[in-house]
Every structure is written in C-alpha cells, then in structure tokens.
Design a protein around this motif. Structure first.
Motif, PDB file in Angstrom:
ATOM      1  N   PRO A   1       0.818  -1.219   0.000  1.00 17.84           N
ATOM      2  CA  PRO A   1       0.000   0.000   0.000  1.00 17.84           C
ATOM      3  C   PRO A   1       0.847   1.262   0.000  1.00 17.84           C
ATOM      4  O   PRO A   1       1.905   1.311   0.623  1.00 17.84           O
ATOM      5  N   ARG A   2       0.385   2.273  -0.717  1.00 13.32           N
ATOM      6  CA  ARG A   2       0.984   3.605  -0.639  1.00 13.32           C
ATOM      7  C   ARG A   2       0.603   4.253   0.685  1.00 13.32           C
ATOM      8  O   ARG A   2       1.436   4.856   1.374  1.00 13.32           O
ATOM      9  N   LEU A   3      -0.695   4.109   1.036  1.00 15.55           N
ATOM     10  CA  LEU A   3      -1.211   4.685   2.280  1.00 15.55           C
ATOM     11  C   LEU A   3      -1.929   3.607   3.066  1.00 15.55           C
ATOM     12  O   LEU A   3      -2.740   2.865   2.512  1.00 15.55           O
ATOM     13  N   LEU A   4      -1.623   3.531   4.354  1.00 16.33           N
ATOM     14  CA  LEU A   4      -2.325   2.612   5.249  1.00 16.33           C
ATOM     15  C   LEU A   4      -2.756   3.377   6.490  1.00 16.33           C
ATOM     16  O   LEU A   4      -1.928   3.992   7.175  1.00 16.33           O
ATOM     17  N   MET A   5      -4.055   3.362   6.753  1.00 16.53           N
ATOM     18  CA  MET A   5      -4.607   3.909   7.996  1.00 16.53           C
ATOM     19  C   MET A   5      -5.303   2.743   8.684  1.00 16.53           C
ATOM     20  O   MET A   5      -6.221   2.148   8.122  1.00 16.53           O
ATOM     21  N   GLU A   6      -4.903   2.438   9.904  1.00 15.17           N
ATOM     22  CA  GLU A   6      -5.410   1.237  10.559  1.00 15.17           C
ATOM     23  C   GLU A   6      -5.756   1.531  12.011  1.00 15.17           C
ATOM     24  O   GLU A   6      -4.968   2.154  12.737  1.00 15.17           O
ATOM     25  N   GLY A   7      -6.972   1.111  12.419  1.00 16.98           N
ATOM     26  CA  GLY A   7      -7.416   1.289  13.797  1.00 16.98           C
ATOM     27  C   GLY A   7      -7.572   2.734  14.210  1.00 16.98           C
ATOM     28  O   GLY A   7      -7.418   3.071  15.393  1.00 16.98           O
ATOM     29  N   ILE A   8      -7.905   3.616  13.263  1.00 18.33           N
ATOM     30  CA  ILE A   8      -7.980   5.051  13.560  1.00 18.33           C
ATOM     31  C   ILE A   8      -9.217   5.355  14.406  1.00 18.33           C
ATOM     32  O   ILE A   8     -10.344   5.013  14.023  1.00 18.33           O
ATOM     33  N   GLU A   9      -8.987   6.009  15.531  1.00 22.04           N
ATOM     34  CA  GLU A   9     -10.086   6.435  16.403  1.00 22.04           C
ATOM     35  C   GLU A   9      -9.945   7.922  16.703  1.00 22.04           C
ATOM     36  O   GLU A   9      -8.833   8.443  16.837  1.00 22.04           O
ATOM     37  N   LYS A  10     -11.095   8.582  16.791  1.00 26.39           N
ATOM     38  CA  LYS A  10     -11.105  10.005  17.144  1.00 26.39           C
ATOM     39  C   LYS A  10     -12.380  10.300  17.919  1.00 26.39           C
ATOM     40  O   LYS A  10     -13.475   9.963  17.481  1.00 26.39           O
ATOM     41  N   ARG A  11     -12.193  10.925  19.073  1.00 27.30           N
ATOM     42  CA  ARG A  11     -13.316  11.237  19.952  1.00 27.30           C
ATOM     43  C   ARG A  11     -13.435  12.747  20.131  1.00 27.30           C
ATOM     44  O   ARG A  11     -12.429  13.447  20.267  1.00 27.30           O
ATOM     45  N   PHE A  12     -14.685  13.237  20.088  1.00 28.19           N
ATOM     46  CA  PHE A  12     -14.984  14.635  20.413  1.00 28.19           C
ATOM     47  C   PHE A  12     -15.914  14.624  21.620  1.00 28.19           C
ATOM     48  O   PHE A  12     -17.120  14.393  21.479  1.00 28.19           O
ATOM     49  N   GLY A  13     -15.358  14.847  22.815  1.00 30.82           N
ATOM     50  CA  GLY A  13     -16.174  14.750  24.015  1.00 30.82           C
ATOM     51  C   GLY A  13     -16.713  13.334  24.172  1.00 30.82           C
ATOM     52  O   GLY A  13     -15.966  12.354  24.164  1.00 30.82           O
ATOM     53  N   ALA A  14     -18.041  13.236  24.281  1.00 28.63           N
ATOM     54  CA  ALA A  14     -18.674  11.923  24.435  1.00 28.63           C
ATOM     55  C   ALA A  14     -18.916  11.225  23.099  1.00 28.63           C
ATOM     56  O   ALA A  14     -19.324  10.070  23.067  1.00 28.63           O
ATOM     57  N   THR A  15     -18.659  11.921  21.987  1.00 25.76           N
ATOM     58  CA  THR A  15     -18.940  11.368  20.665  1.00 25.76           C
ATOM     59  C   THR A  15     -17.699  10.699  20.092  1.00 25.76           C
ATOM     60  O   THR A  15     -16.646  11.334  19.960  1.00 25.76           O
ATOM     61  N   LEU A  16     -17.821   9.414  19.750  1.00 24.89           N
ATOM     62  CA  LEU A  16     -16.741   8.682  19.096  1.00 24.89           C
ATOM     63  C   LEU A  16     -16.966   8.784  17.597  1.00 24.89           C
ATOM     64  O   LEU A  16     -17.804   8.092  17.024  1.00 24.89           O
TER      65      LEU A  16
ATOM     66  N   LEU B   1     -14.719   8.361  15.009  1.00 25.94           N
ATOM     67  CA  LEU B   1     -14.073   7.296  14.237  1.00 25.94           C
ATOM     68  C   LEU B   1     -13.834   6.114  15.150  1.00 25.94           C
ATOM     69  O   LEU B   1     -13.288   6.261  16.254  1.00 25.94           O
ATOM     70  N   ARG B   2     -14.212   4.923  14.662  1.00 23.39           N
ATOM     71  CA  ARG B   2     -14.153   3.712  15.481  1.00 23.39           C
ATOM     72  C   ARG B   2     -13.290   2.661  14.782  1.00 23.39           C
ATOM     73  O   ARG B   2     -13.810   1.807  14.073  1.00 23.39           O
ATOM     74  N   GLY B   3     -12.002   2.746  14.945  1.00 27.29           N
ATOM     75  CA  GLY B   3     -11.119   1.722  14.391  1.00 27.29           C
ATOM     76  C   GLY B   3     -11.145   1.644  12.879  1.00 27.29           C
ATOM     77  O   GLY B   3     -11.132   0.557  12.294  1.00 27.29           O
ATOM     78  N   VAL B   4     -11.148   2.793  12.208  1.00 32.67           N
ATOM     79  CA  VAL B   4     -11.272   2.834  10.742  1.00 32.67           C
ATOM     80  C   VAL B   4     -10.002   2.304  10.074  1.00 32.67           C
ATOM     81  O   VAL B   4      -8.884   2.572  10.526  1.00 32.67           O
ATOM     82  N   ARG B   5     -10.209   1.563   8.977  1.00 35.21           N
ATOM     83  CA  ARG B   5      -9.100   1.082   8.158  1.00 35.21           C
ATOM     84  C   ARG B   5      -9.292   1.576   6.728  1.00 35.21           C
ATOM     85  O   ARG B   5     -10.373   1.449   6.156  1.00 35.21           O
ATOM     86  N   LEU B   6      -8.228   2.145   6.162  1.00 38.55           N
ATOM     87  CA  LEU B   6      -8.226   2.583   4.773  1.00 38.55           C
ATOM     88  C   LEU B   6      -6.880   2.226   4.172  1.00 38.55           C
ATOM     89  O   LEU B   6      -5.835   2.559   4.732  1.00 38.55           O
ATOM     90  N   GLU B   7      -6.916   1.542   3.031  1.00 44.56           N
ATOM     91  CA  GLU B   7      -5.686   1.130   2.353  1.00 44.56           C
ATOM     92  C   GLU B   7      -5.753   1.574   0.898  1.00 44.56           C
ATOM     93  O   GLU B   7      -6.695   1.237   0.180  1.00 44.56           O
ATOM     94  N   VAL B   8      -4.773   2.360   0.465  1.00 40.68           N
ATOM     95  CA  VAL B   8      -4.732   2.886  -0.892  1.00 40.68           C
ATOM     96  C   VAL B   8      -3.405   2.490  -1.530  1.00 40.68           C
ATOM     97  O   VAL B   8      -2.340   2.670  -0.924  1.00 40.68           O
TER      98      VAL B   8
END
Length: 509
Positions: A9-24, A26-33
């Motif tokens: 892969p040129r780009l690998l995003m794996e297990g990406i999480e992002k929380r804003f306060g109580a709001t999750l 991104l929940r373990g996002v995976r993207l492979e390009v």
C-alpha cells in the motif's frame, strides 16, 4: 484497472479512532490505498469521511491507530507537515487565496528562497512545471480571483504536484463544475494515476465513483463497513452499504394533481441575466430548470425572489403583481433555498432551532416572546422528519456537515409553510440516502403532505444533476445563455436532449 495483487500500500490507515467529548467520531477505521490507484471513499453525511481526512492531512491528531506512507510511519503534526510528506488535500470549498497569483498560490508555504529573500524566478519555474505536468494552459501570473471554478481546481491540483504529492485527496471535486470541466478533471485524474500518484476520491455521486475509481471503501457511523473492486460492484450495493439497508426507490412516484397558477413570470430580464424568461407554476407542480453553470438559472430565482434587480418583465405571485423585496416575497408565500448555504442560506453562528424557526417566530410564544421549550419542540419534529444528525436543537449550525446544513435550510422553508418553494441545487453535497429523503420531502410538499397547512406547494427546482430533474420534476425547461426555453413534460426529455438544449445544439423552445 490497478491490480490489488501483492502491491504494497501507498497509504495505510489502521485502527484510527477520534473522539470529540462523548462522541466517538471514528471507530477503528481502516483505509488502504495502493500506488497509482483511484480509491473512492464514500458514506453518508456524518459517516466520518471528513474527520478521517482531517487526520490524514494533519488537521486533527488521532486518539488511536497508526498510519504509514510507503511502508514508513506517518504522523503529521499539521497540514503543512502533511504536504511536505506528500499528502495534499483539495477541499470541496477551494482554499486558494484569490488576491494572490496562480504562482503564489501553488507555492504558498513552500516558497523557494535565495538567502532571506523569495526567489520569484524559481517560483515561476516550479509553478510552470506543475501546470505543464497537468497539461493545462493557465498563466502563473494571473490572480486566482479571475479564474473560473474549473481552472481554480487545476491550480489546487498543481499545488499538490509542486510538493511532489504521493497521495492527493479530492473532496467532492465536481460539486461546482460543469459537465465539460468534470470531463477535464477525470482526464487529469487518469493522468495523475499514470504518474503513480494515488488519489482518494470522495463523492456522493455513485456514477462518478463507478467511472473513475478502481476500488472503494465505505464508512458508516465512523466505522469501515465495506469495500471492494468498483467494477465488480453495483451502485445499489454500494448505496446499501452506505445506509445499512437497501435504498428504497430513489425517486418517489406520485400522481400529480395540479391546481391554480400561483407563480406567473412573463418576459423577465435582469441587469445581465436572465435575458428572457417566461414560465407558469401551478400548485402541486414541480418545475425543473436545467442548464449549464453560468446559464442564468440562479439569477432567475434571485430575480423572482427580489434579491436581484429586474430590468423588464412581469411577475405575479398568487394575487400579488409586480416587484417585491425578499421580505415581501416571504409575506406573499414564497421562500428561497440558496445554492450558497454558507453565505446566504443559513446564519452559521446561530443554533439549528434559531435558523429553522426564524421565518415564523410568532407561533412560538405570547406576542413579542419566543419560548425556548416551544421552539425546541418545533425543531425536534423537523429533526426527526428529515433525519437531521445533531446533538440537540441548540447545536450551532456551523458545526454540522454540509449535507446536514442543507437539510436545516430546507426544513426552514417547510416549517414556514410557504406556497412557492424556489430550490437552487437542493441536494448538492448530500449523500444518496439523504437524497432519497429530500426527494420524498419535495414530492410530499408538492402534494401538501407533511407541512403545517397541508396545502399543495408549487416548486421551482434548479439542478445541475440531470437524473434528479428527470426523476423528480413534472416538467422541465432549459436555460441557455440567459434565455429560458418553454417547459415540456419531463417524459419528453432525456439526459441527452437536455444536454443538447443546454449547449445550444437543440432549440430549447
């Protein structure tokens, strides 16, 4: 098509999480390009696409997960750092500095220096090389404010090439482009692909995804829920992944029942556009206006609504004749949904409740008062009816996604219960599931369903998306160079004939 084989892969995003306060978000996002791949990233508004791309571009830091570029760890600290690593974002609302030249925009933030001074000569050389790599004829010395939307987009892409981008992200790149400019953009994307540049393509138009992408990834509620080879997947299958169910008939059918003429326009001319427009809109009718970008469709709606000056012609709104200001048009029973929701459609600094109820505050309390509890109750009914994703009625409209903002703007017209709805690009930037809801609301409004007064509405609908006009409207007129053709029944048109009329190759009357 790129083979998915064993290419790293040129780009690998794996297990990406992002929380804003109580709001999750991104929940373990995976993207492979993969290298030299056009990879479509699709999902409904609020699915997490923008948040994921902000993490990729360095605008946000992920709370968990890892990223790699060509096998090396990648964790940008800000967007400029991401550009220096070869990741370039091209947003739906272009981020160019209009008062600067093309050259200055292309090298902004990465200008070559000779000692403490900018090297204008090297800047021109680098900018010219990037433009030449794209195969576009744009002067590096012209100020960006003089460029049309299509060339501006080319300048954005040239910015990516100037820093030798390995990954280019295009966010809704065709939302403001004509059909001809879209074809040029697709040719350019294929050229980037041939140069081994990876492209992440974000779009709500699934036919575009089918045409330009090799593979796709679907996000829903902040999670990766599917993906695959685009050529092996039907658009309806992608849509089902996006919404988590089979999408119902996109364009609802209903037997039209037309009433009296509630809007009559004869020989209308503005200062520049329209040059000549005549139409009659009946209660219960959805009349579509087709045409190319710049044909004068938006100017027609603005002139009818009283935002732009009228040079000649006659307008009758119900029993009212003559000109009128926007305030008078509201009182006469007419509302406008602007295509520019950020500048004209919404008060971004106010809450959803304030925006939605602004046209009709008198029903929200005793004379001279607005009761927040009653305002919130009204707002919640429309939030439920249009499936508006938000935390509460008091959430600031400016924090919502573009598609969700559009729903709020439409809800305001329906709450105001006007008889005539002027809708300018009502589904631009809205995902396929929300489009089906919007179409249902438009058809129901024409029939008087789901609105406070239960009266059938007349709807004037401007759209650049031809399947939308053919699927929703009862009749369609084509505007070419400021002149509006005679409306015909939608069944008499095809996409091909609409395009011929829009380009002046067929008589629009």
């Amino acid at each position: 098509m790129v083979s998915v084989g064993d290419t790293p892969p040129r780009l690998l995003m794996e297990g990406i999480e992002k929380r804003f306060g109580a709001t999750l978000a991104l929940r373990g996002v995976r993207l492979e390009v993969r290298p030299g791949e056009v990879h479509a990233l699709v999902g409904e508004n609020g699915a997490g696409k923008s948040t994921l791309m902000k993490v990729l571009s360095g605008a946000l830091l992920a709370d968990a997960g890892r990223m790699e570029l060509d096998g090396q760890p990648y964790r940008p600290t800000n967007p400029l750092d991401a550009r220096r690593h070869g990741v370039a974002m091209i947003y739906q609302e272009l981020s160019l500095a209009p008062h600067l030249t093309v050259m200055e925009n292309i090298l902004l933030g990465v200008e070559p220096h000779r000692g403490p001074w900018l090297s204008r000569r090297r800047m021109r050389t680098k900018a010219s090389a990037a433009l030449q790599q794209l195969g576009v004829d744009i002067s590096p010395d012209v100020e960006v404010r003089w460029l049309a939307p299509g060339p501006r987009q080319m300048v954005e892409i040239a910015r990516a090439l100037a820093v030798q981008a390995r990954v280019v992200v295009l966010d809704e790149p065709t939302s403001s482009l004509s059909g001809k400019d879209t074809e040029k953009l697709f040719a350019l994307i294929r050229r980037l692909k041939s140069q081994d540049i990876s492209v992440v393509y974000i779009s709500h138009f699934l036919e575009e995804v089918q045409e330009i992408s090799d593979r796709f990834t679907v996000l829903r509620d902040g999670e990766t829920v599917g993906g695959g080879v685009t050529g092996n997947t039907q658009p309806r299958e992608i849509a089902a992944m996006m919404v988590g169910r089979e999408v119902a008939e996109l364009y609802p059918s209903a037997e039209p029942k037309f009433g009296e003429v509630i809007l009559d326009v004869q020989g209308l001319a503005g200062r520049k556009k329209p040059q000549s427009a005549s139409l009659s809109l009946r209660r219960g009718e959805i009349l579509g206006i087709a045409g190319l970008v710049g044909a004068g469709r938006t100017e027609l709606l603005r002139a009818i609504f009283g935002l732009d000056a009228v040079k000649a012609g006659k307008i009758r709104v119900g029993v009212y004749r003559g000109g009128g200001s926007p305030q008078q048009r509201w009182r006469q029973g007419m509302g406008l949904l602007s295509e520019d929701r950020k500048k004209e459609g919404l008060a971004l600094g106010l809450s959803i409740a304030d925006n939605l109820t602004l046209p009709k505050l008198r029903d929200l309390g005793p004379p001279g008062m607005v009761l927040p509890s009653r305002q919130a109750a009204v707002c919640r009914r429309w939030i439920d009816a249009l499936a508006i994703k938000c935390r509460s009625p008091w959430q600031n409209v400016g924090t919502l996604s573009g598609g969700t903002q559009q729903k709020v703007a439409l809800a305001r017209l329906l709450y105001a219960d006007v008889d005539i709805l002027l809708l300018d690009e009502p589904t631009r930037g809205i995902d396929v599931g929300s489009k089906a809801q919007i179409y249902r609301m438009i058809v129901d409004a024409a029939q008087g369903k789901g609105t406070p007064g239960r009266r059938a509405k007349g709807i004037l609908l401007v759209s650049s998306y031809l399947p939308e006009l053919l699927g929703v409207c009862h009749s369609i007129a084509v505007m070419h160079r400021g002149v509006l053709g005679t409306p015909r029944r939608a069944s008499e048109w095809t996409e091909h004939r609409l395009m011929l009329a829009a380009t002046g190759q067929e008589e629009p009357r």
